[in-house]
Structures are given as C-alpha cells and as structure tokens.
Design a protein around this motif. Structure first.
Motif, mmCIF file in Angstrom:
data_model
loop_
_atom_site.group_PDB
_atom_site.id
_atom_site.type_symbol
_atom_site.label_atom_id
_atom_site.label_comp_id
_atom_site.label_asym_id
_atom_site.label_seq_id
_atom_site.Cartn_x
_atom_site.Cartn_y
_atom_site.Cartn_z
ATOM 1 N N PHE A 77 17.870 89.388 -2.316
ATOM 2 C CA PHE A 77 17.890 88.108 -3.269
ATOM 3 C C PHE A 77 19.368 88.087 -3.634
ATOM 4 O O PHE A 77 19.900 88.989 -4.292
ATOM 5 N N GLY A 88 13.060 91.014 0.942
ATOM 6 C CA GLY A 88 13.593 91.560 -0.296
ATOM 7 C C GLY A 88 14.725 91.603 -0.420
ATOM 8 O O GLY A 88 15.536 92.503 -1.149
ATOM 9 N N LEU A 90 14.159 86.196 1.190
ATOM 10 C CA LEU A 90 13.394 86.506 0.199
ATOM 11 C C LEU A 90 11.935 87.252 0.569
ATOM 12 O O LEU A 90 11.831 88.422 0.133
ATOM 13 N N ASP A 106 5.114 79.117 -12.125
ATOM 14 C CA ASP A 106 5.157 80.105 -11.200
ATOM 15 C C ASP A 106 3.883 80.345 -10.452
ATOM 16 O O ASP A 106 2.824 81.036 -11.118
ATOM 17 N N SER A 159 14.269 82.548 -12.323
ATOM 18 C CA SER A 159 13.450 82.761 -13.454
ATOM 19 C C SER A 159 13.460 81.647 -14.347
ATOM 20 O O SER A 159 14.240 80.695 -13.993
ATOM 21 N N THR A 196 1.230 91.809 -11.384
ATOM 22 C CA THR A 196 0.670 90.978 -12.506
ATOM 23 C C THR A 196 -0.637 91.229 -13.092
ATOM 24 O O THR A 196 -0.863 90.897 -14.070
ATOM 25 N N GLU A 237 7.637 84.275 -3.237
ATOM 26 C CA GLU A 237 8.761 85.245 -3.454
ATOM 27 C C GLU A 237 9.810 84.298 -4.336
ATOM 28 O O GLU A 237 10.655 85.011 -5.039
ATOM 29 N N LEU A 245 4.022 91.242 -6.036
ATOM 30 C CA LEU A 245 4.303 90.679 -7.324
ATOM 31 C C LEU A 245 2.831 90.256 -8.007
ATOM 32 O O LEU A 245 2.394 90.461 -9.193
ATOM 33 N N GLU A 297 6.513 90.633 -0.299
ATOM 34 C CA GLU A 297 7.061 90.478 -2.017
ATOM 35 C C GLU A 297 6.216 89.770 -2.704
ATOM 36 O O GLU A 297 5.821 90.218 -3.892
ATOM 37 N N THR A 341 2.619 82.360 -8.258
ATOM 38 C CA THR A 341 2.358 83.743 -7.987
ATOM 39 C C THR A 341 1.578 84.305 -9.169
ATOM 40 O O THR A 341 0.598 84.914 -9.380
ATOM 41 N N ARG A 342 2.147 84.332 -10.378
ATOM 42 C CA ARG A 342 1.687 84.655 -11.591
ATOM 43 C C ARG A 342 0.619 83.965 -12.220
ATOM 44 O O ARG A 342 -0.560 84.499 -12.893
ATOM 45 N N LEU A 377 10.783 85.855 -7.945
ATOM 46 C CA LEU A 377 11.638 87.066 -7.799
ATOM 47 C C LEU A 377 13.038 86.602 -7.832
ATOM 48 O O LEU A 377 14.007 87.546 -8.175
#
Length: 250
Positions: free
Chosen positions: A168, A166, A163, A213, A203, A20, A197, A16, A12, A215-216, A200
């Motif tokens: 949530f 997948g 998570l 964040d 927020s 991104t 994860e 992402l 996951e 990941t991003r 996801l």
C-alpha cells in the motif's frame, strides 16, 4: 444464530471481511463473541489464467469447490469478499451448494438507503468493465458510472501488483483519490470501493466523496443476517436481476 461461510478468493480482502465480522459480532453480542465463521480459500493464483482468458465457468467451478467445503462444515450461507469473483458466480450453473449474499446487491441497497443518486465504481478492469454493478445499481434506482479506460487499467494494475500482495503506497492512494475527485466532478455523490482491498488503501478521510466500503458492508450484512435481522439469502449463483437484498437495518 446462523453459521457464516467466507468464500475467499483474494487474501487481503478476505482477511478484512473476517476481522470486520468478528468486530461487528463483538459490538452486538459482547466482547469476544460473534457468529460461527468458517473460511475456505483456494489460492487465487490458480484462477488467474482463467481470468485473463475469460473462462468464467472454470473459475465458478473452483469457487464452487470452496462452497462445498463450507457446506460440509455446517455453514448456513456464504459471502464472497471479492467483487470480481461474483462475475464467475453469476454463471449460475447450479453448482453452488449454499445460498449466498451478492456483494453488489448489498452495496447498492445501502446506497439507496443512504439517498445517493449517482455513484462511481472503483475495482478491477472486470468489475468496472462488465455490467454486474451497473445492473445492481439500476435495480436499486441509482446510477453507476465507471472510470475512464486509462484509469480502469491503472487501478487494475495496482490491485494485482500491489494491493493483493499487501503493498500500500502513497502513490497508489493519490491515484485513487484523483480518480474519486474525477467522479465528483462528473456529478457523483458517492463512490464504491468495489475491490475488497481498496478500503485498506483509501479511507473515508482520504476520499473526496462518501465511500461505500464493499468489504465491510458485506461483512456487517452477513452478521446481521446470521443474527436474524435480515431474511436468509436465496441466491445460489446466476444474474442478480431477481435477487432481493434489503438494505441494512439500524
């Protein structure tokens, strides 16, 4: 323009990160454009027994195989959108055939750039229980704090049972929001979503604190690096105490 390799570990978060990168590339280069990206993934399940047994060198060997594949495909550097996997990459046996960005260093450089001083860390029991993120925070002049042992174990269970599969749920979101509120009450001014994860699930709109964040941030920093806005990374595994990773440009 440099070719980015994604060393995937969990599905996951890696997905992402990839999306991104594509979106960030389009923002900078125009619709449907982004740097070349290649992903290599060996199923995380192959490494789970080694994680439970603390066999980081074995996990590093598996991750190094993916890095070799990325190098063979022409990638110039790699990112690993899995915070916990960096504990294995820090073994530093010399098996990594490409330089990479260290996720904790990217995140803490951004924390410093934004002026945060005390930051809560969310993540697996390994990420929040080992010194990796706390050393990265110290390097960048900020303080990092971990959840309680009970909360650390609860987060870990949600990450691997939900998570990473997948799943949530509102219950998991409420638990994370409660833990973030606890960080706020302990004087934190931001929180790291230190499992790839978690963004996801939670927020910025959900969070009682500003979020970092992981990941991003990693994905965007990788695109900026591919476009020549940051120096090429030199880290090839091992502890990050001497890694230089400047904050994102604006």
């Amino acid at each position: 323009m440099k070719h980015i390799g994604i060393l995937a570990h969990s599905a996951e978060g890696s997905a992402l990160c990839y999306l991104t990168m594509c979106h960030e590339g389009a923002n900078r280069l125009g619709a449907h454009h982004h740097p070349d990206i290649t992903m290599s993934v060996i199923a995380m399940g192959a490494s789970m027994p080694a994680w439970e047994d603390g066999l980081l060198s074995d996990i590093e060997g598996t991750l190094a195989t993916s890095v070799e594949r990325l190098a063979a495909s022409g990638c110039n550097f790699f990112v690993c959108p899995d915070n916990t996997a960096h504990l294995a990459l820090e073994v530093g046996s010399g098996r990594l055939t490409l330089p990479g960005l260290h996720i904790a260093d990217v995140v803490m450089a951004e924390a410093k750039r934004l002026g945060f001083h005390k930051i809560g860390i969310l993540g697996t029991k390994w990420t929040t229980g080992e010194p990796m993120y706390f050393k990265a925070a110290e390097r960048h002049g900020v303080e990092a704090v971990a959840p309680s042992t009970h909360d650390r174990n609860s987060i870990n269970e949600v990450i691997f049972e939900e998570l990473c599969r997948g799943i949530f749920t509102s219950e998991a979101r409420e638990m994370h929001v409660r833990i973030i509120a606890n960080f706020r009450d302990r004087g934190c001014d931001a929180v790291v979503l230190g499992c790839t994860e978690i963004p996801l699930l939670v927020s910025q709109a959900d969070s009682p604190l500003p979020t970092l964040d992981s990941t991003r941030l990693l994905a965007r920093h990788a695109v900026e690096t591919a476009l020549g806005e940051h120096p090429m990374p030199t880290w090839r595994g091992g502890p990050i105490c001497h890694v230089e990773c400047p904050g994102r440009k604006r």
